[in-house]
Design a protein around this motif. Structure first.
Motif, short mmCIF file in Angstrom:
data_model
loop_
_atom_site.label_atom_id
_atom_site.label_comp_id
_atom_site.label_asym_id
_atom_site.label_seq_id
_atom_site.Cartn_x
_atom_site.Cartn_y
_atom_site.Cartn_z
N HIS A 40 0.85 -1.11 -0.14
CA HIS A 40 0.05 0.09 -0.11
C HIS A 40 1.14 1.24 0.09
O HIS A 40 2.05 1.32 0.36
CB HIS A 40 -0.79 0.24 1.21
N VAL A 41 0.17 2.50 -0.14
CA VAL A 41 1.08 3.75 -0.27
C VAL A 41 1.02 4.53 0.75
O VAL A 41 -0.28 4.57 1.45
CB VAL A 41 0.37 4.46 -1.69
N LEU B 71 6.33 2.93 -0.63
CA LEU B 71 5.46 1.75 -0.56
C LEU B 71 5.74 0.94 0.82
O LEU B 71 6.91 0.72 1.24
CB LEU B 71 5.88 0.79 -1.76
N TYR B 72 4.63 0.40 1.48
CA TYR B 72 4.88 -0.57 2.48
C TYR B 72 3.96 -1.74 2.33
O TYR B 72 3.08 -1.65 1.67
CB TYR B 72 4.17 0.36 3.60
N ASN B 73 4.53 -2.71 2.98
CA ASN B 73 3.65 -3.81 3.14
C ASN B 73 2.65 -3.96 4.48
O ASN B 73 2.90 -3.19 5.12
CB ASN B 73 4.51 -5.13 3.08
N PHE C 200 -1.95 0.63 -8.44
CA PHE C 200 -2.33 0.66 -9.67
C PHE C 200 -1.36 2.01 -10.15
O PHE C 200 -1.20 2.77 -9.53
CB PHE C 200 -3.83 1.12 -9.80
N LEU C 201 -0.82 1.42 -11.19
CA LEU C 201 0.29 2.47 -11.64
C LEU C 201 -0.08 3.06 -13.04
O LEU C 201 -0.58 2.28 -13.78
CB LEU C 201 1.46 1.59 -11.87
N ASN D 99 -3.78 4.35 -3.24
CA ASN D 99 -2.87 3.26 -3.64
C ASN D 99 -2.28 3.40 -5.43
O ASN D 99 -2.31 2.56 -5.91
CB ASN D 99 -3.11 1.83 -3.43
N ILE D 100 -2.01 4.62 -5.65
CA ILE D 100 -1.73 5.14 -7.14
C ILE D 100 -0.15 5.22 -6.92
O ILE D 100 0.25 5.96 -6.06
CB ILE D 100 -2.65 6.29 -7.41
N ILE D 101 0.53 4.83 -8.14
CA ILE D 101 1.80 5.06 -8.15
C ILE D 101 1.76 5.66 -9.66
O ILE D 101 1.24 5.35 -10.60
CB ILE D 101 2.59 3.76 -8.30
#
Length: 666
Positions: A278-279, A284-286, A464-465, A497-499
């Protein structure tokens, strides 16, 4: 005379406008008659041609991006032996000068691996008159290693660098082979440098020329003799270190020559179990709260075959053993992600298609992704499932298709999400380089927003990228770095959670008047560009990377990037590799993830981009740069240090002809 045979002239590139030898005796064979050659195959019977003294008259002319005439020994598996007569003479006539930039060459292909060697014979040829050209086949201008003249598969006249707008004729006549003066004995070991993982096997090959054949060979590791009588040598070790491997070749007159190569053996990296990401801010982290930096390779082979076509695997068949081997090597390098691109319709409809046609693979694209994701989990690797082309397989612009089929696009992403969301090690991606008018881009972007919102509302919060436009900008700006960026805010506000995705190649460095300083885009050559550490940071800031991180506080992944066409310009190789090293350093320092370009077998990356492998999973200089960067910045095993010959002497054993370093065992 050496032998008699038939020589085939095969036009294997673009349409052939005319091919008229002086005697007019060419025979045209159809694909059915000569299935291994396909269409446009022409053949002429010869007696004492090429091999020996004789006359082979011909005229070749063609249009297109590729131009060339090739001779093959018939049957297709035949070869010539030119080792005793390595001097080739022939007459040649140009009807008009080559276009500017053309690198026309005479060439041969030799050996079981079809090694190519060429001579630049056309540079100073006059136009309109016959000229005698002499080529020493032992001494090529281009090609790796030395030609194996005992096994010549092809002789060619060609040019592959410019577009011929109209037929360009070349005439040749009177080809002969003669004995050449002796040249000194030489040997070269390939690859010239190598980095392998512990217990990974590498085959070192020697290439010798000169002296008096036949040759004998001796192989030494750290000065200890380990093998004889073969030009190839297999090596592996379970102890990290640097091993000096030397090949000594001895000719029949007892002359000798040596070549040495250093083989680095790297301890395999240990990768953590991949967990749901997740962002948080720009990172980013798990789900354990651990920060994760994604670093791996860009994998575009799902655009060639629905099975993925993994290096050294089957093109049409899902090759699970090859996939496992790829994952094992990548994990050992320290890579924790594969960013894999495909076509939207292949994925959504689970098509079994390839560039070879519809329904040509044994499993569908979606099924292949599932198997890849499941296997990758065991190796600690995340898989980016990405729509990576700016057109559909049918040739329609993907952005236009999304605009006209928005509901199908949204439903397609929902289908993908429902099939894959159970896997913790996936990343959804839309890194397609869409570039349309402003209104069209807004409509396309709205379709992407709706798709992301739909899968979020359906309970899927995987990363999602998103990427749009061409390389350089990770997202569109009306004015670079100072204004614009509305799409960034909009997508980030609409969905978590956007990259953001950037595609970085060195041609986006500088096009200004100062070739060593970033000055912004503009006309000019890309041969120099930026390559120094501070200049690359300035370039990335210009393209908006710092704005995304500092102002919008959103993570970035460079889904693709690396060495590109600049390395083909004169005097740029050292700058290119320096640039790549500095770029990877900055990406790690700024916590920008990346997929290093390209994870493909050598020779399959096309004319612009370079891959990371030189042969059999042995990294080339670009691959070594990626490995060293991961080890340096992510805390992996340190680069190997030299090992003394005394230690190696007690540690090396040979098992079944394969050399192993046993680390004290045996």
């Amino acid at each position: 005379m050496i032998s008699r045979g038939r020589i085939e002239l095969s036009e294997v590139f673009d349409d052939c406008d005319s091919l008229t030898p002086a005697n007019g005796q060419w025979e045209v064979y159809s694909a059915k008659a000569v299935p291994e050659q396909g269409n446009n195959t022409l053949e002429v019977d010869t007696v004492d041609k090429v091999e020996g003294v004789g006359s082979l008259k011909g005229t070749f002319a063609a249009t297109g991006d590729n131009w060339g005439g090739m001779f093959y020994k018939r049957p297709i598996t035949g070869t010539w032996n030119f080792s005793k007569t390595p001097i080739m003479k022939f007459k040649i006539k140009l009807e008009k000068p080559f276009p500017e930039g053309a690198n026309a060459r005479f060439g041969i292909v030799t050996g079981p691996n079809w090694n190519t060697f060429s001579w630049s014979i056309f540079k100073n040829l006059p136009v309109g008159e016959w000229v005698t050209v002499e080529v020493d086949l032992r001494l090529p201008d281009e090609g790796e290693g030395y030609p194996d003249l005992t096994e010549v598969k092809q002789v060619s006249f060609g040019c592959w660098d410019v577009h011929f707008k109209e037929p360009f004729p070349i005439r040749w006549d009177f080809m002969e082979l003669t004995i050449g003066s002796p040249i000194p004995l030489e040997v070269q070991v390939y690859p010239k440098s190598a980095l392998i993982l512990t217990n990974q096997q590498i085959t070192l090959t020697s290439s010798a020329r000169g002296g008096i054949t036949p040759y004998t060979f001796e192989w030494f590791v750290n000065r200890v003799l380990r093998a004889t009588s073969t030009p190839d040598f297999q090596f592996a070790s379970d102890v990290a270190g640097i091993y000096n491997v030397l090949c000594k070749v001895i000719d029949s007159a007892d002359n000798s020559a040596t070549s040495e190569v250093a083989v680095r053996v790297k301890e395999r990296a240990t990768i953590k179990e991949p967990r749901m990401l997740h962002v948080e801010g720009t990172h980013l982290y798990n789900d354990l709260g651990e920060r994760v930096h994604l670093h791996g390779v860009c994998f575009n082979n799902f655009t060639d075959s629905a099975t993925g076509w993994f290096p050294y695997g089957d093109f049409y068949r899902w090759d699970e053993e090859a996939v496992k081997k790829n994952l094992e090597i990548l994990s050992g390098w320290g890579c924790n992600c594969i960013l894999a691109l495909t076509y939207f319709d292949w994925l959504v409809n689970n098509k079994r298609d390839s560039t070879g046609g519809a329904n040509t693979t044994d499993i569908g694209c979606l099924d292949a992704y599932k198997r890849l994701i499941e296997l990758a989990y065991d190796y600690g690797i995340y898989v980016g499932v990405g729509i990576g082309t700016f057109y559909t397989m049918g040739g329609e612009n993907l952005g236009t298709w999304v605009i006209n089929n928005k509901s199908a696009f949204v439903e397609g992403w929902l289908k993908i999400s429902r099939e894959l969301r159970k896997y913790p090690n996936i990343i959804y991606g839309h890194p397609a380089e869409i570039s349309l008018s402003e209104d069209e881009m807004n409509a396309y972007f709205d379709g992407v927003v709706e798709a992301v919102q739909a899968i979020r509302a359906d309970g899927d919060n995987h990363i999602f990228l998103y990427h749009e436009d061409y390389c350089g900008y990770p997202v569109r700006f009306d004015k670079p770095a100072t204004e614009g960026g509305e799409m960034i805010r909009k997508l980030h506000e609409y969905a978590p959670n956007i990259i953001y995705d950037g595609h970085i190649y060195r041609w986006h460095g500088t096009f200004g008047n100062n070739p060593d300083k970033f000055t912004g885009p503009g006309p000019g050559s890309n041969a120099d560009g930026v390559y120094r550490y501070e200049d690359i940071k300035e370039a990335l800031a210009y393209w908006g990377y710092r704005k995304i991180l500092d102002e919008y506080k959103v993570p970035i992944i460079m889904w693709e990037g690396g060495p590109a066409s600049a390395v083909r310009e004169p005097n740029t190789w050292e700058k290119e590799i320096t640039c790549y090293k500095n770029l990877l350093r900055i990406l790690h320092e700024w916590d920008i993830g990346y997929g290093a370009f390209w994870w493909r077998e050598p020779g399959t990356t096309g004319g612009v981009f370079l891959g990371l492998l030189q042969d059999d999973f042995v990294p080339n200089e670009w691959g070594e740069t990626v490995i060293d960067a991961i080890a340096q910045f992510e805390g992996g095993p340190a680069p190997p240090t030299p090992i003394s010959p005394l230690i190696a002497l007690g540690a090396i054993v040979i098992l079944g002809g394969l050399l192993y370093l046993a680390g004290g065992r045996g």
